[in-house]
Design a protein around this motif. Structure first.
Motif, PDB file in Angstrom:
ATOM      1  N   GLN A 108       0.831  -1.211   0.000  1.00  0.00           N
ATOM      2  CA  GLN A 108       0.000   0.000   0.000  1.00  0.00           C
ATOM      3  C   GLN A 108       0.863   1.259   0.000  1.00  0.00           C
ATOM      4  O   GLN A 108       0.528   2.234  -0.678  1.00  0.00           O
ATOM      5  CB  GLN A 108      -0.946   0.000   1.202  1.00  0.00           C
ATOM      6  CG  GLN A 108      -2.076  -0.981   1.098  1.00  0.00           C
ATOM      7  CD  GLN A 108      -1.676  -2.405   1.479  1.00  0.00           C
ATOM      8  OE1 GLN A 108      -0.568  -2.655   1.935  1.00  0.00           O
ATOM      9  NE2 GLN A 108      -2.576  -3.341   1.277  1.00  0.00           N
ATOM     10  N   ILE A 109       1.937   1.236   0.755  1.00  0.00           N
ATOM     11  CA  ILE A 109       2.825   2.399   0.758  1.00  0.00           C
ATOM     12  C   ILE A 109       3.457   2.567  -0.612  1.00  0.00           C
ATOM     13  O   ILE A 109       3.492   3.674  -1.157  1.00  0.00           O
ATOM     14  CB  ILE A 109       3.904   2.274   1.854  1.00  0.00           C
ATOM     15  CG1 ILE A 109       3.254   2.404   3.240  1.00  0.00           C
ATOM     16  CG2 ILE A 109       4.989   3.330   1.671  1.00  0.00           C
ATOM     17  CD1 ILE A 109       4.216   2.179   4.394  1.00  0.00           C
ATOM     18  N   GLU A 110       3.934   1.480  -1.195  1.00  0.00           N
ATOM     19  CA  GLU A 110       4.542   1.557  -2.533  1.00  0.00           C
ATOM     20  C   GLU A 110       3.538   2.082  -3.563  1.00  0.00           C
ATOM     21  O   GLU A 110       3.887   2.893  -4.421  1.00  0.00           O
ATOM     22  CB  GLU A 110       5.081   0.190  -2.958  1.00  0.00           C
ATOM     23  CG  GLU A 110       6.240  -0.301  -2.131  1.00  0.00           C
ATOM     24  CD  GLU A 110       7.499   0.536  -2.277  1.00  0.00           C
ATOM     25  OE1 GLU A 110       7.619   1.346  -3.217  1.00  0.00           O
ATOM     26  OE2 GLU A 110       8.392   0.368  -1.427  1.00  0.00           O
ATOM     27  N   ALA A 111       2.280   1.643  -3.462  1.00  0.00           N
ATOM     28  CA  ALA A 111       1.253   2.110  -4.394  1.00  0.00           C
ATOM     29  C   ALA A 111       1.027   3.615  -4.250  1.00  0.00           C
ATOM     30  O   ALA A 111       0.909   4.337  -5.242  1.00  0.00           O
ATOM     31  CB  ALA A 111      -0.052   1.347  -4.169  1.00  0.00           C
ATOM     32  N   LYS A 112       0.969   4.097  -2.995  1.00  0.00           N
ATOM     33  CA  LYS A 112       0.776   5.542  -2.774  1.00  0.00           C
ATOM     34  C   LYS A 112       1.979   6.343  -3.255  1.00  0.00           C
ATOM     35  O   LYS A 112       1.822   7.425  -3.825  1.00  0.00           O
ATOM     36  CB  LYS A 112       0.516   5.837  -1.296  1.00  0.00           C
ATOM     37  CG  LYS A 112      -0.852   5.451  -0.817  1.00  0.00           C
ATOM     38  CD  LYS A 112      -1.955   6.223  -1.493  1.00  0.00           C
ATOM     39  CE  LYS A 112      -2.110   7.617  -0.942  1.00  0.00           C
ATOM     40  NZ  LYS A 112      -3.201   8.376  -1.564  1.00  0.00           N
ATOM     41  N   LEU A 113       3.182   5.825  -3.024  1.00  0.00           N
ATOM     42  CA  LEU A 113       4.379   6.534  -3.484  1.00  0.00           C
ATOM     43  C   LEU A 113       4.424   6.608  -4.997  1.00  0.00           C
ATOM     44  O   LEU A 113       4.828   7.627  -5.565  1.00  0.00           O
ATOM     45  CB  LEU A 113       5.641   5.861  -2.940  1.00  0.00           C
ATOM     46  CG  LEU A 113       5.837   5.938  -1.428  1.00  0.00           C
ATOM     47  CD1 LEU A 113       7.071   5.141  -1.031  1.00  0.00           C
ATOM     48  CD2 LEU A 113       5.944   7.374  -0.952  1.00  0.00           C
ATOM     49  N   THR A 114       3.985   5.546  -5.663  1.00  0.00           N
ATOM     50  CA  THR A 114       3.931   5.547  -7.126  1.00  0.00           C
ATOM     51  C   THR A 114       2.854   6.503  -7.614  1.00  0.00           C
ATOM     52  O   THR A 114       3.075   7.299  -8.533  1.00  0.00           O
ATOM     53  CB  THR A 114       3.659   4.120  -7.645  1.00  0.00           C
ATOM     54  OG1 THR A 114       4.713   3.266  -7.193  1.00  0.00           O
ATOM     55  CG2 THR A 114       3.591   4.097  -9.162  1.00  0.00           C
ATOM     56  N   GLU A 115       1.695   6.450  -6.983  1.00  0.00           N
ATOM     57  CA  GLU A 115       0.571   7.318  -7.349  1.00  0.00           C
ATOM     58  C   GLU A 115       0.930   8.799  -7.166  1.00  0.00           C
ATOM     59  O   GLU A 115       0.561   9.640  -7.981  1.00  0.00           O
ATOM     60  CB  GLU A 115      -0.630   6.962  -6.478  1.00  0.00           C
ATOM     61  CG  GLU A 115      -1.872   7.782  -6.710  1.00  0.00           C
ATOM     62  CD  GLU A 115      -2.976   7.388  -5.735  1.00  0.00           C
ATOM     63  OE1 GLU A 115      -3.677   8.301  -5.269  1.00  0.00           O
ATOM     64  OE2 GLU A 115      -3.131   6.196  -5.434  1.00  0.00           O
ATOM     65  N   ASP A 116       1.655   9.093  -6.107  1.00  0.00           N
ATOM     66  CA  ASP A 116       2.003  10.473  -5.777  1.00  0.00           C
ATOM     67  C   ASP A 116       3.477  10.773  -6.060  1.00  0.00           C
ATOM     68  O   ASP A 116       4.100  11.583  -5.362  1.00  0.00           O
ATOM     69  CB  ASP A 116       1.712  10.750  -4.301  1.00  0.00           C
ATOM     70  CG  ASP A 116       0.237  10.619  -3.962  1.00  0.00           C
ATOM     71  OD1 ASP A 116      -0.596  10.766  -4.877  1.00  0.00           O
ATOM     72  OD2 ASP A 116      -0.078  10.371  -2.790  1.00  0.00           O
ATOM     73  N   ALA A 117       4.015  10.151  -7.077  1.00  0.00           N
ATOM     74  CA  ALA A 117       5.451  10.281  -7.380  1.00  0.00           C
ATOM     75  C   ALA A 117       5.880  11.736  -7.524  1.00  0.00           C
ATOM     76  O   ALA A 117       6.973  12.110  -7.091  1.00  0.00           O
ATOM     77  CB  ALA A 117       5.795   9.493  -8.638  1.00  0.00           C
ATOM     78  N   GLU A 118       5.038  12.561  -8.099  1.00  0.00           N
ATOM     79  CA  GLU A 118       5.385  13.973  -8.301  1.00  0.00           C
ATOM     80  C   GLU A 118       5.573  14.699  -6.966  1.00  0.00           C
ATOM     81  O   GLU A 118       6.453  15.538  -6.819  1.00  0.00           O
ATOM     82  CB  GLU A 118       4.302  14.660  -9.139  1.00  0.00           C
ATOM     83  CG  GLU A 118       4.644  16.047  -9.586  1.00  0.00           C
ATOM     84  CD  GLU A 118       5.841  16.126 -10.532  1.00  0.00           C
ATOM     85  OE1 GLU A 118       6.515  17.174 -10.527  1.00  0.00           O
ATOM     86  OE2 GLU A 118       6.102  15.170 -11.270  1.00  0.00           O
ATOM     87  N   ILE A 119       4.750  14.360  -5.986  1.00  0.00           N
ATOM     88  CA  ILE A 119       4.850  14.981  -4.664  1.00  0.00           C
ATOM     89  C   ILE A 119       6.155  14.588  -3.981  1.00  0.00           C
ATOM     90  O   ILE A 119       6.809  15.409  -3.348  1.00  0.00           O
ATOM     91  CB  ILE A 119       3.659  14.548  -3.775  1.00  0.00           C
ATOM     92  CG1 ILE A 119       2.341  15.057  -4.344  1.00  0.00           C
ATOM     93  CG2 ILE A 119       3.844  15.016  -2.337  1.00  0.00           C
ATOM     94  CD1 ILE A 119       1.124  14.478  -3.646  1.00  0.00           C
ATOM     95  N   TRP A 120       6.538  13.325  -4.108  1.00  0.00           N
ATOM     96  CA  TRP A 120       7.671  12.767  -3.372  1.00  0.00           C
ATOM     97  C   TRP A 120       9.010  12.927  -4.069  1.00  0.00           C
ATOM     98  O   TRP A 120      10.054  12.595  -3.496  1.00  0.00           O
ATOM     99  CB  TRP A 120       7.427  11.285  -3.091  1.00  0.00           C
ATOM    100  CG  TRP A 120       6.327  11.060  -2.112  1.00  0.00           C
ATOM    101  CD1 TRP A 120       5.030  10.781  -2.401  1.00  0.00           C
ATOM    102  CD2 TRP A 120       6.404  11.129  -0.691  1.00  0.00           C
ATOM    103  NE1 TRP A 120       4.293  10.661  -1.245  1.00  0.00           N
ATOM    104  CE2 TRP A 120       5.115  10.868  -0.177  1.00  0.00           C
ATOM    105  CE3 TRP A 120       7.439  11.382   0.202  1.00  0.00           C
ATOM    106  CZ2 TRP A 120       4.841  10.857   1.178  1.00  0.00           C
ATOM    107  CZ3 TRP A 120       7.169  11.358   1.562  1.00  0.00           C
ATOM    108  CH2 TRP A 120       5.873  11.100   2.035  1.00  0.00           C
ATOM    109  N   LYS A 121       9.022  13.425  -5.296  1.00  0.00           N
ATOM    110  CA  LYS A 121      10.259  13.400  -6.091  1.00  0.00           C
ATOM    111  C   LYS A 121      11.450  14.092  -5.425  1.00  0.00           C
ATOM    112  O   LYS A 121      12.583  13.701  -5.652  1.00  0.00           O
ATOM    113  CB  LYS A 121      10.020  13.988  -7.481  1.00  0.00           C
ATOM    114  CG  LYS A 121       9.774  15.479  -7.498  1.00  0.00           C
ATOM    115  CD  LYS A 121       9.560  15.987  -8.899  1.00  0.00           C
ATOM    116  CE  LYS A 121       9.316  17.480  -8.876  1.00  0.00           C
ATOM    117  NZ  LYS A 121       9.108  18.003 -10.202  1.00  0.00           N
ATOM    118  N   ASN A 122      11.221  15.087  -4.580  1.00  0.00           N
ATOM    119  CA  ASN A 122      12.330  15.788  -3.931  1.00  0.00           C
ATOM    120  C   ASN A 122      12.561  15.336  -2.487  1.00  0.00           C
ATOM    121  O   ASN A 122      13.341  15.949  -1.766  1.00  0.00           O
ATOM    122  CB  ASN A 122      12.087  17.298  -3.956  1.00  0.00           C
ATOM    123  CG  ASN A 122      12.113  17.840  -5.366  1.00  0.00           C
ATOM    124  OD1 ASN A 122      12.922  17.419  -6.183  1.00  0.00           O
ATOM    125  ND2 ASN A 122      11.206  18.750  -5.656  1.00  0.00           N
TER     126      ASN A 122
END
Length: 92
Positions: free
Chosen positions: A63-77
């Protein structure tokens, strides 16, 4: 909430501490958006408990991996390279 700095191991695993911080972020985001934060709060509490017990883990969490992939733009930095992990106040 400010995005936490996240460290991945060279094999792509997340640290237990990183998972705890990610779950806290999504719980607070859910509360902010008037959504149900229960799942993310429960996950946060589980990671917090293992952290309090002194258990240092490397985690694969779908679930965490799915959210990180879904929100990749938010987490990129927010990613800190493994080699630079000791520059953080805490990474594990």
């Amino acid at each position: 909430m400010k995005l936490p700095k996240i460290v991945r191991t060279p094999d792509g695993w997340l640290t237990g501490y990183a998972c705890m911080q990610i779950c806290l972020f999504y719980a607070e985001e859910a509360e902010w958006n008037d959504a149900d934060p229960t799942y993310w709060r429960e996950q946060y509490q589980q990671f917090k408990r293992t952290d309090e017990l002194g258990i240092k883990s490397w985690v694969a969490h779908p679930q965490i991996e799915a959210k990180l992939t879904e929100d990749a733009e938010i987490w990129k930095n927010s990613w800190t390279p493994w080699e630079q992990r000791h520059s953080l106040s805490r990474w594990q």
